[in-house]
Design a protein around this motif. Structure first.
Motif, short mmCIF file in Angstrom:
data_model
loop_
_atom_site.label_atom_id
_atom_site.label_comp_id
_atom_site.label_asym_id
_atom_site.label_seq_id
_atom_site.Cartn_x
_atom_site.Cartn_y
_atom_site.Cartn_z
N UNK A 113 0.83 -1.20 0.00
CA UNK A 113 0.00 0.00 0.00
C UNK A 113 0.87 1.26 0.00
N UNK A 114 1.94 1.23 0.76
CA UNK A 114 2.86 2.35 0.76
C UNK A 114 3.49 2.58 -0.60
N UNK A 115 3.86 1.48 -1.29
CA UNK A 115 4.45 1.60 -2.62
C UNK A 115 3.43 2.15 -3.61
N UNK A 116 2.18 1.69 -3.49
CA UNK A 116 1.13 2.20 -4.37
C UNK A 116 0.92 3.68 -4.15
N UNK A 117 0.90 4.11 -2.89
CA UNK A 117 0.73 5.53 -2.60
C UNK A 117 1.90 6.35 -3.17
N UNK A 118 3.10 5.79 -3.07
CA UNK A 118 4.27 6.50 -3.59
C UNK A 118 4.17 6.65 -5.11
N UNK A 119 3.78 5.55 -5.79
CA UNK A 119 3.64 5.60 -7.24
C UNK A 119 2.52 6.56 -7.65
N UNK A 120 1.41 6.53 -6.90
CA UNK A 120 0.32 7.45 -7.20
C UNK A 120 0.77 8.90 -7.05
N UNK A 121 1.60 9.14 -6.04
CA UNK A 121 2.13 10.49 -5.85
C UNK A 121 3.00 10.92 -7.01
N UNK A 136 3.65 14.10 -11.96
CA UNK A 136 3.91 14.20 -13.39
C UNK A 136 2.71 14.80 -14.13
N UNK A 137 1.51 14.45 -13.68
CA UNK A 137 0.32 15.01 -14.32
C UNK A 137 0.28 16.53 -14.14
N UNK A 138 0.61 16.97 -12.92
CA UNK A 138 0.64 18.41 -12.66
C UNK A 138 1.70 19.10 -13.52
N UNK A 139 2.85 18.44 -13.68
CA UNK A 139 3.91 19.02 -14.50
C UNK A 139 3.47 19.16 -15.95
N UNK A 140 2.80 18.12 -16.47
CA UNK A 140 2.31 18.17 -17.85
C UNK A 140 1.28 19.27 -18.01
N UNK A 141 0.35 19.37 -17.03
CA UNK A 141 -0.66 20.41 -17.11
C UNK A 141 -0.02 21.79 -17.04
N UNK A 142 1.02 21.92 -16.20
CA UNK A 142 1.68 23.22 -16.08
C UNK A 142 2.38 23.60 -17.39
N UNK A 143 3.02 22.62 -18.03
CA UNK A 143 3.68 22.89 -19.31
C UNK A 143 2.67 23.26 -20.39
N UNK A 144 1.54 22.53 -20.41
CA UNK A 144 0.50 22.85 -21.39
C UNK A 144 -0.05 24.25 -21.15
#
Length: 248
Positions: free
Chosen positions: A50-58, A63-71
Motif C-alpha cells: 500500500x505504501x508503494x502504491x501511494x508513492x507511485x500514485x504520488x 507528473x500530471x501536474x507538470x504536464x498540465x503546467x507545461x501545457x
C-alpha cells in the motif's frame, strides 16, 4: 478386590486421555502461533504494498501536474503573443498612410498588391475576447469557453480577433480532446484566413490533429505546407522537427 482392579484400569486411561488432550492443546497453540505470525507477515506485506502504491500514485500525480503546467505555459505564451501582436497591429493601423509618389517616371510602377485588412476590435470586442482568454488560461472552463467563442464569432465576424477566436476554438477542442472539431476549426483558419498571422500555427496544429487521428499522410502534407508557405515562421521550425522525428 474388584474395585481395586477397576481403579487400576481407569486411572491409566484417564491419564492417557489427559496426555492426549495436553498434546493436542500444545499443537493447537503452536498452530495458532504460526497462524498469527503468518497473519502478521501478510499484514506487513500489505502495508508495504500500500505504501508503494501511494508513492507511485504520488509520482503519477506530480507528473500530471507538470504536464498540465507545461501545457498551460504553452497556452499562456500563445495568448500573450496574440496580445502583443494585436497591440502592434492597432498601432500600425492608426498611423496615416504614406503619401502617393508624384514622380514622372517614364515607366509607371505597377500597383502593389493590396494586403487584406482585418477589422480592428473595439473596446467591447476586446473585452469579450479577453474574457474568453481568462476562461481558457485561468479558469480552464473549456466548455464555457467554446460556447463563448461561438457567440463571439457570431457577434464579431471577419475581424482580426475573430481569426484568433477560430484558432483558439481549435486549441480548446484539441485539449479536450475532440479531434474532429479541432480539425474543422484549424481548417477554417488555414483556408479562409491564410494570410493572417495565426495561419502558420493553425496549419501546424492541423497537422498535429491529423497525426493524433492516425491520418499520417495528411499530417505530413500539412507540415510540408507550413514549411513551403510560411518558411520563416516558428511554426515551420516545429513542422521541420515533426517531419524529422517521423523519418528517424
Amino acid at each position: 478386590m474388584r474395585k481395586f482392579l477397576m481403579a487400576t484400569v481407569v486411572l491409566p486411561l484417564a491419564f492417557g486421555q489427559a496426555g492426549v488432550t495436553l498434546a493436542q492443546s500444545a499443537q493447537d497453540t503452536q498452530r495458532n502461533t504460526s497462524n498469527s505470525q503468518a497473519t502478521a507477515e501478510l499484514f506487513y506485506m500489505i502495508q508495504q504494498l500500500q505504501g508503494e502504491v501511494r508513492r507511485l500514485q504520488g509520482q503519477v500525480e506530480e507528473q500530471r501536474h507538470q504536464i498540465e503546467r507545461l501545457q498551460q505555459q504553452g497556452r499562456d505564451r500563445y495568448i500573450d503573443l496574440d496580445q502583443r501582436i494585436l497591440d502592434l497591429s492597432e498601432k500600425v493601423a492608426s498611423q496615416p498612410a504614406p503619401a502617393a509618389s508624384t514622380g514622372n517616371d517614364s515607366t509607371p510602377s505597377g500597383p502593389a498588391p493590396a494586403a487584406k485588412e482585418y477589422r480592428q476590435p473595439g473596446a467591447e470586442e476586446r473585452k469579450a475576447y479577453e474574457q474568453i482568454q481568462d476562461l481558457i488560461r485561468n479558469q480552464k472552463k473549456y466548455d464555457e469557453a467554446i460556447s463563448r467563442i461561438y457567440e463571439f464569432i457570431d457577434e464579431y465576424p471577419e475581424g482580426d480577433l475573430t481569426v484568433n477566436a477560430y484558432y483558439w476554438l481549435g486549441e480548446v477542442y484539441l485539449v479536450k480532446p475532440q479531434l474532429e472539431q479541432a480539425k474543422q476549426a484549424f481548417t477554417i483558419v488555414a483556408t479562409r484566413f491564410a494570410d493572417h498571422r495565426k495561419a502558420p500555427d493553425a496549419v501546424y496544429k492541423l497537422g498535429v490533429t491529423h497525426d493524433r487521428l492516425g491520418e499520417k499522410e495528411q499530417a505530413r502534407r500539412s507540415m510540408q505546407t507550413v514549411i513551403e508557405d510560411y518558411p520563416s515562421s516558428s511554426a515551420a521550425d516545429l513542422a521541420r522537427k515533426f517531419l524529422e522525428s517521423q523519418n528517424s
